[in-house]
Design a protein around this motif. Sequence first.
Motif, short mmCIF file in Angstrom:
data_model
loop_
_atom_site.label_atom_id
_atom_site.label_comp_id
_atom_site.label_asym_id
_atom_site.label_seq_id
_atom_site.Cartn_x
_atom_site.Cartn_y
_atom_site.Cartn_z
N PRO A 529 1.04 -0.89 -0.76
CA PRO A 529 -0.23 -0.27 -0.15
C PRO A 529 0.89 1.09 -0.01
O PRO A 529 1.91 1.12 0.17
N PRO A 530 0.23 2.63 0.03
CA PRO A 530 0.90 3.32 -0.92
C PRO A 530 1.65 3.62 1.11
O PRO A 530 0.43 3.39 2.02
N SER A 531 2.31 4.72 1.51
CA SER A 531 2.72 5.11 2.58
C SER A 531 2.53 6.46 2.93
O SER A 531 3.15 7.27 2.11
N LEU A 532 2.98 7.27 4.52
CA LEU A 532 3.10 8.04 4.33
C LEU A 532 3.75 8.70 5.85
O LEU A 532 4.58 8.05 6.42
N ASN A 533 5.26 9.36 4.98
CA ASN A 533 5.94 10.40 5.45
C ASN A 533 5.48 11.53 6.46
O ASN A 533 5.20 12.10 5.60
N TRP A 534 4.95 11.32 7.43
CA TRP A 534 4.41 12.01 8.08
C TRP A 534 5.69 13.36 9.25
O TRP A 534 6.56 12.67 9.09
N LYS A 535 4.56 14.66 8.50
CA LYS A 535 5.12 15.04 10.08
C LYS A 535 4.53 15.78 11.67
O LYS A 535 5.44 15.85 12.17
N PHE A 536 3.05 15.36 10.79
CA PHE A 536 2.01 15.61 12.48
C PHE A 536 1.41 14.61 12.83
O PHE A 536 0.42 14.88 11.85
N ILE A 537 0.87 14.46 14.21
CA ILE A 537 -0.60 12.97 14.28
C ILE A 537 -1.24 13.80 15.17
O ILE A 537 0.05 14.19 16.25
#
Length: 855
Positions: A529-537
Motif C-alpha cells: 500500500p502507499p506510505s505516509l511520510n508524516w510531519k505530525f499526528i
Amino acid sequence: MKPYKITSHLQAHELINLDRDGSLDDDQRTQLAQHLEGCAECRAYVADMAQLDGQLQRALQTRWPESQLKEDDLSSALTDILPEVRASQMKINRSNTLRSLGWGALTIMLIAGLVWTLKTLAPLPDEVPAVQSSPVATQNVIQVVEVPLTTVIVMPQVSDTATPPPPTGVVSQFPGVEFNFASEMPSSPESLTVYRQQLSDAVTAESARQVADQWGVAGGVYSSPSEGMGDVIYDVMDGARSIRFLNFPDQFIFSVGYASPDYGSALMDNGPLPSFDEQVAIATRFLEPLGILDLPYRTMPMETERGMVAFMPLLDGFPVIQEIGVDRSNIGWIDAKISAPGQVTMVEYSRKDFQPIGAYPVLTAGQAWDRFTQDTSLQYSRYAVLSPEGENTYQAWVHKYQPGQAADIYGWINAYQSTDSNTLPLVMINNLPIIGDISGMVPENQYDTRFVHAWGQVQGSPTDGIALQVAGWEVSTLTDQYITGTLTTQAGQTQLVALDRTYNLVDPPADIPEGTQVGIQAVVLEGNPPSLNWKFIETGQIPFSYGASSTCGGGGGGGSATSNANFGAGSFALLNLDNQGQPAPTQVDQPYQAGDQITTVSGRVYITQHIYSGGASSTEVNFSPDPSSGLSPDWGYSLIGNNLSGIDQYNNLPIRVSGQVNRLENHIVYIDVSAYEPVYPGEKIQVWTGTEQILTLEGQSVVLFTTPAGESYVLKSSMDYPPADANIIGRLGDLIEIEGYLIPDQQLGGYTLLQDTSGSTQPDGVADSAQIQVWDHTQDPSSNPGSVLEGTVTIDNIELAYDAVNLDRCQASAASDPNMVPWLYVQPMWVFNGHFDDGRRFIAQVQALPDEYMK
C-alpha cells in the motif's frame, strides 16, 4: 475555477480580509488557518487588523459575534488547528476589492475578528504573594517612556457591609432569562485607585539580544517586516530555542523546539501531565531566576491549552482581567506551558507597569448590578455566554530525531534573515534547522514559498539542539496532505485506515493507542500500500468558547454561533477623569456634504446580496473609485437609490456613476445614483489559460501572461501592487488560469492590459468572479443577541476586579499619543459569574466608576 494553495503573504492577506467579511468557504477558511499557524508574519497581520474593530466600537452598541464551528462539528474539522500550510490547492481572489475601499468601508467589513487561539478567564482562588527577587537583565534593558501623571488623590477606604442580593427576575437585555443569586452581595471599598499602563520603548535588535541572553537563547537576531503596521519583527533563535518580540523588549514569546534531552518532545502535546499544583511549581522554579514574577498574583489553568499555567497579576488585592470569556488571542501577563515530561516549553510574557492616577469612588456590587440591568444599549457593561466546560482531549505527535539518524523530510522552507549581514539566514524545515550547503534552497523572492524534499543526517547542534546536515534537496513534486482515519496495526506495521485507502506509516510513534482516530499531515509515497511520510499526528478536541478582549484603540475576539448560546456583546465607555488634561477628540474632516453632486466618476463595482429570514433580501453595492476619479481615497463609497436596475451584470467591472451625496455614515459616502454606464461596453469577465513571465516594460517590472494561442497581456495587478513577482500564481511557467477583463484603451510596451480578478493553478473554465456574493443571514442573531437566551441563571460569584487592555498589539508610539491615553487606563469593574441550569456559563462585567467619570 478550482482552488489552489496560498503561495505568498499577499495572497494570504486577501484571504484574511475576505474571511473577516465572511466570504470564505469552509475549505478556504481551513487552509487559511493552516497558513496562519505556520506563518508568523501573517499572524501579526491578523492581529493588526483586529485593531480596526475599535474604529466602530463607539458607533455600535453591541459587538457583532463571529460565526465559528459548533462544538459538535469539531470532530470533523481537525484541520482548523493545523500548524502548517496544507498543500491542497486554493483559489485566490485577486480583485483587490478591500485595498481599493476606503478606511471606513474596510473597517465595516472587518468587524468580526479572526482568533486562532483561545484563553480562559475564570479565576481560581489560588493567590500567591509577590516573589521577592532581584530582576536582572530584563529590567536594565527596558526604557520606560515617561508620561506625566497627576497627583494621587487620597480618599478614605471605607468598607460596606454585605447586602442582600437583588430579587429574582429578568433584565431587559435578556427577556427569556431569570436571574437569581446564590449569596449576598459582597462588601466593597468606598474608593479604589485608577491606574494607567506604562509602555516601554520599541524593541530594537540590541535590546532583543540582551533579553534573549538572559533567557539562555544565545543565537542570532533575525528581523522581518510586519506586513500589518510596517513595524519590524525581531526573533532571536539558536535553532533549539527562540524568542519572538512583540513591539517591546519586555513583551515576547519564548519557545523551545527540537532541544534535548528528549528531542521533539517540546513540540508535542500528549501524555499524562503533572497535576496543576506541580505545573505551578515547575513554572515558578523556571520563572523566579528571571526576575519577572515581580507582582502579587494568582494562578489558573487554561481550559483551551493543556499544561498552560496563567499568572494573573493582582492590584491592591484585586485581579487584573484583560478579557471576557475565553480568549487566547492575547498575552495576559505570564503564561507558561508545561509539557508531559515536566518541562517549560513556552512562556508568553507581557510586562505590567501600573502607574497610579488617583483614587475614585466606586459603585457597590448592588449598584453595579442595577447599572447592568438598566444598560439596555450595553454602553457600560458586557457579557459572555459560554458553553459548559469541556474536557481538552487534544494530543499531538511530531517526529523525534536522534543525532546520527538518517532523515528524509518533506516540508515548507522557513528562512529568517539575520540583522548581521555577515551571518547566513537561519533555514528550517518543519521546525528543524538545516545546516550544510543551503545554497539555492532559500529563494531570493520572499513571496516564493517552497515545499521541498530534503535528506541527510541528524546532528547535535552546538546549542544543545539538533539540526539536519543536508546531503541533498529538491523542490518537491509531491504536496503534503491532511488525511483522517483510524490507526491500526497489521503484522507489526502501523497503518492509517482512511475512508478510501489504507496507508503504512513511516517511522510511526510507539505511544499512540490502537484504534485512535487521528488526523495526519503527510506526503503520500505511492506503493502497495502507499506510505505516509508524516510531519505530525493529532487527535482529540480543544473546547472552544466565546472570548473577546481589548487592545490599544479597540476590541477584538470571537465565538461560535448564537444557536449554541456561545457568544457575547457589549462595551465599556471611555473614562473622563477630572484634571487629566484629555485632548479634545479628533475631528474627522468630511470631504462631502449631503446634496453634493457626483458627476461621471469611474470605478469598479462590487455587489453583495443579503438574504434574511422570512424570504426578505437586499442588495449592497460598493463602489471603488479609480485614483483619477477625484473622489477622496480615504473614504468608502456605497451606491444606493432606485436607478440601479441591472447593475448585477457589472459585478467586478468598471462603471461610470453620476448622482448626489445622500449621507456620510461610519466613514462611508452613500451616493444616490441618478445614472450609470459601463466604462467598456461589451466587456465582461472572461477566463484565460496560459503561463506567466516577468518582463521589464517601459522601465517597470510587470507580469506578462501568454495564452497557448500566443495572445499576451500585461496583468494590471502587477502594475498596481509591486513588486511584480508578488503577483505570480504558482510558479513561473506553470499552466494557470486567469479571470478578468481587458482594458482596451490602455497598453504597456505594446501589450494590452488585463485587469485580473482571480487566478488559479488548476484551470476549470468557470468565471467565478463574475458572480455576486451572497450572504445568508437567516441564522444571524437579532440586534440584541441576548434575546435568544432562555432559562435560569444562578450568579455564583461576584468579584471586584480591574479591567485593562492587553498590550500585545499595542505599539510603543501609543505612550506618547494623547488619543491612546484613555485605552491605557486600568479601571475597577464588577464581575458576575454564574451558570445556566444546563451548565452553560454566564459572565457579566460592569464598569464600577460612577457616571460622572464616564464619557
